[in-house]
Design a protein around this motif. Structure first.
Motif, PDB file in Angstrom:
ATOM      1  N   THR A  76       0.819  -1.256   0.008  1.00  0.00           N
ATOM      2  CA  THR A  76       0.043   0.236   0.004  1.00  0.00           C
ATOM      3  C   THR A  76       0.917   1.068  -0.151  1.00  0.00           C
ATOM      4  O   THR A  76       1.835   1.385   0.876  1.00  0.00           O
ATOM      5  N   THR A 123       0.463  -6.012   2.583  1.00  0.00           N
ATOM      6  CA  THR A 123      -1.361  -5.556   2.299  1.00  0.00           C
ATOM      7  C   THR A 123      -1.382  -4.641   1.331  1.00  0.00           C
ATOM      8  O   THR A 123      -0.666  -3.717   1.022  1.00  0.00           O
ATOM      9  N   ALA A 125      -4.324  -2.046   1.108  1.00  0.00           N
ATOM     10  CA  ALA A 125      -5.289  -1.875   1.815  1.00  0.00           C
ATOM     11  C   ALA A 125      -6.171  -0.772   1.042  1.00  0.00           C
ATOM     12  O   ALA A 125      -5.692   0.566   0.844  1.00  0.00           O
ATOM     13  N   SER A 127      -9.276   1.794   0.848  1.00  0.00           N
ATOM     14  CA  SER A 127      -9.971   2.756   1.599  1.00  0.00           C
ATOM     15  C   SER A 127     -10.928   2.350   2.506  1.00  0.00           C
ATOM     16  O   SER A 127     -11.152   2.562   3.914  1.00  0.00           O
ATOM     17  N   ASP A 129     -11.012  -0.500   3.842  1.00  0.00           N
ATOM     18  CA  ASP A 129     -10.200  -1.449   4.786  1.00  0.00           C
ATOM     19  C   ASP A 129      -9.975  -0.433   6.035  1.00  0.00           C
ATOM     20  O   ASP A 129      -9.361  -1.066   7.003  1.00  0.00           O
ATOM     21  N   LEU A 130     -10.001   0.858   5.832  1.00  0.00           N
ATOM     22  CA  LEU A 130      -9.492   1.402   6.953  1.00  0.00           C
ATOM     23  C   LEU A 130     -10.605   1.929   7.908  1.00  0.00           C
ATOM     24  O   LEU A 130     -11.738   1.880   7.540  1.00  0.00           O
ATOM     25  N   ILE A 136      -0.987   2.136  11.221  1.00  0.00           N
ATOM     26  CA  ILE A 136      -0.540   1.266  10.454  1.00  0.00           C
ATOM     27  C   ILE A 136       0.925   1.285  10.583  1.00  0.00           C
ATOM     28  O   ILE A 136       1.376   2.796  10.322  1.00  0.00           O
ATOM     29  N   ASP A 168      -7.631   3.968  -3.908  1.00  0.00           N
ATOM     30  CA  ASP A 168      -7.887   3.072  -4.343  1.00  0.00           C
ATOM     31  C   ASP A 168      -7.351   2.884  -5.887  1.00  0.00           C
ATOM     32  O   ASP A 168      -8.229   2.009  -6.481  1.00  0.00           O
TER      33      ASP A 168
END
Length: 352
Positions: A76, A123, A125, A127, A129-130, A136, A168
């Protein structure tokens, strides 16, 4: 080394915050149209004119980052725009007119630390997923934080978060989120403005911590000498108001710290003070995670609570709030708190 490393902290952050730039919708749409999921992260950046300085920085750091971010991943990446890099360069002064001015080994290493602070390994990640207040861990080692109030914001070790202006962006080896500010880890901030005082000297130079200094002396346990030593230490430093509140709760027998005058009382005071000290690590706020439990020199643990701020939990029902975080010293870090932390050992002694 250039005068870059002697930049005044207040001036740096004042100028830096003035240059936070936001892209309008047309700019964002233009960047998005240039991105495709058929490219790696590096190829995506190379194909996006608004990320040209990110590509230049990856090359200039000379740390193999192009090869890493062309690898399998997943990664990411929070990708600062050219405007974000331009703002950073302007804040650094006349010695840094371009990224090519990061030309010594030390400066290249510093640039690499800045860049790896924008990368999360292992990962991809998105948005969604946040989560709010999520911490992080980055490839550089320190954490970034997530704020979802009014958008998606990524917090670093400064007081100003970066906004995700394009979310994303899928690539073959991860995901890219375009941001409007270069993120700075505490390690880099300390390099920009190296501390000159140790923990005790810092407390002595801070009027609101005068009772902490008095308590260290009154405990008569060698704590002044210890906290003047090599460290590293993390100290949760209670304000004078916090000490005054403790004295008031203890009643008429404790009108001042001088009333801790017997051997037993001095020992009790020492236990309170060492409960505020963590040895062997300089734990900046970006290293803390919600629910983390940290062993203190006194031996009992404190608990980290990151809901709505940074709070330190002790054996009582009331957490202390960190009101000033990340005060760098030559032998560790100080976080100023608004309450005296009390371990169970001391609570039991006070109740007897």
């Amino acid at each position: 080394m250039r005068k870059f490393f002697k930049l005044n902290a207040i001036a740096f952050f004042s100028v830096f915050s003035l240059f936070l730039l936001s892209c309008n919708d047309d700019d964002n749409n233009a960047i998005e149209e240039e991105m495709t999921a058929e490219l790696t992260i590096v190829e995506t950046a190379q194909a996006t004119p608004a990320l040209s300085l990110l590509v230049e920085a990856l090359i200039q750091a000379d740390a193999g980052l192009v090869e890493v971010l062309s690898g399998d991943g997943p990664f990411t990446v929070f990708a600062p725009t050219d405007d974000a890099f331009a703002a950073l360069l302007e804040s650094l002064g006349n010695d840094y007119n371009s990224l090519e001015d990061f030309d010594t080994p030390e400066e290249k290493e510093l640039l690499a630390k800045v860049l790896t602070y924008h990368v999360v390994a292992g990962t991809a990640a998105l948005s969604n997923d946040l989560m709010q207040d999520m911490r992080i861990e980055t490839f550089q080692g320190e954490n970034v934080s997530v704020d979802l109030n009014g958008g998606v914001f990524i917090g670093d070790a400064t007081n100003t978060a970066a906004e995700v202006i394009i979310r994303d962006v899928a690539t073959t080896n991860g995901v890219v989120h375009v941001i409007d500010k270069v993120l700075l880890p505490q390690e880099v901030i300390n390099a920009l403005n190296p501390p000159t005082q140790n923990i005790v000297e810092t407390a002595q130079a801070t009027p609101a911590l005068s009772l902490l200094v008095e308590a260290l002396i009154q405990a008569d346990a060698g704590l002044v000498e210890v906290l003047s030593g090599d460290g590293p230490f993390t100290v949760f430093a209670p304000t004078d108001d916090a000490f005054a509140a403790l004295l008031e709760t203890l009643g008429d027998n404790y009108n001042s710290l001088e009333d801790f005058d017997t051997v037993e009382e001095k020992e009790l005071l020492a236990k309170i003070l060492t409960y505020h000290v963590v040895s062997g690590i300089a734990a900046y706020a970006t290293n803390l995670t919600d629910g983390m439990m940290i062993a203190t020199v006194q031996s009992e643990q404190v608990t980290i609570n990151l809901n709505g701020g940074v709070f330190i939990g002790d054996a009582t029902d009331t957490d202390a709030q960190v009101i000033i975080a990340n005060v760098a010293t030559t032998n560790g870090v100080v976080h100023v708190i608004n309450k005296i932390l009390l371990p169970q050992e001391v609570l039991d002694a006070l109740q007897n």
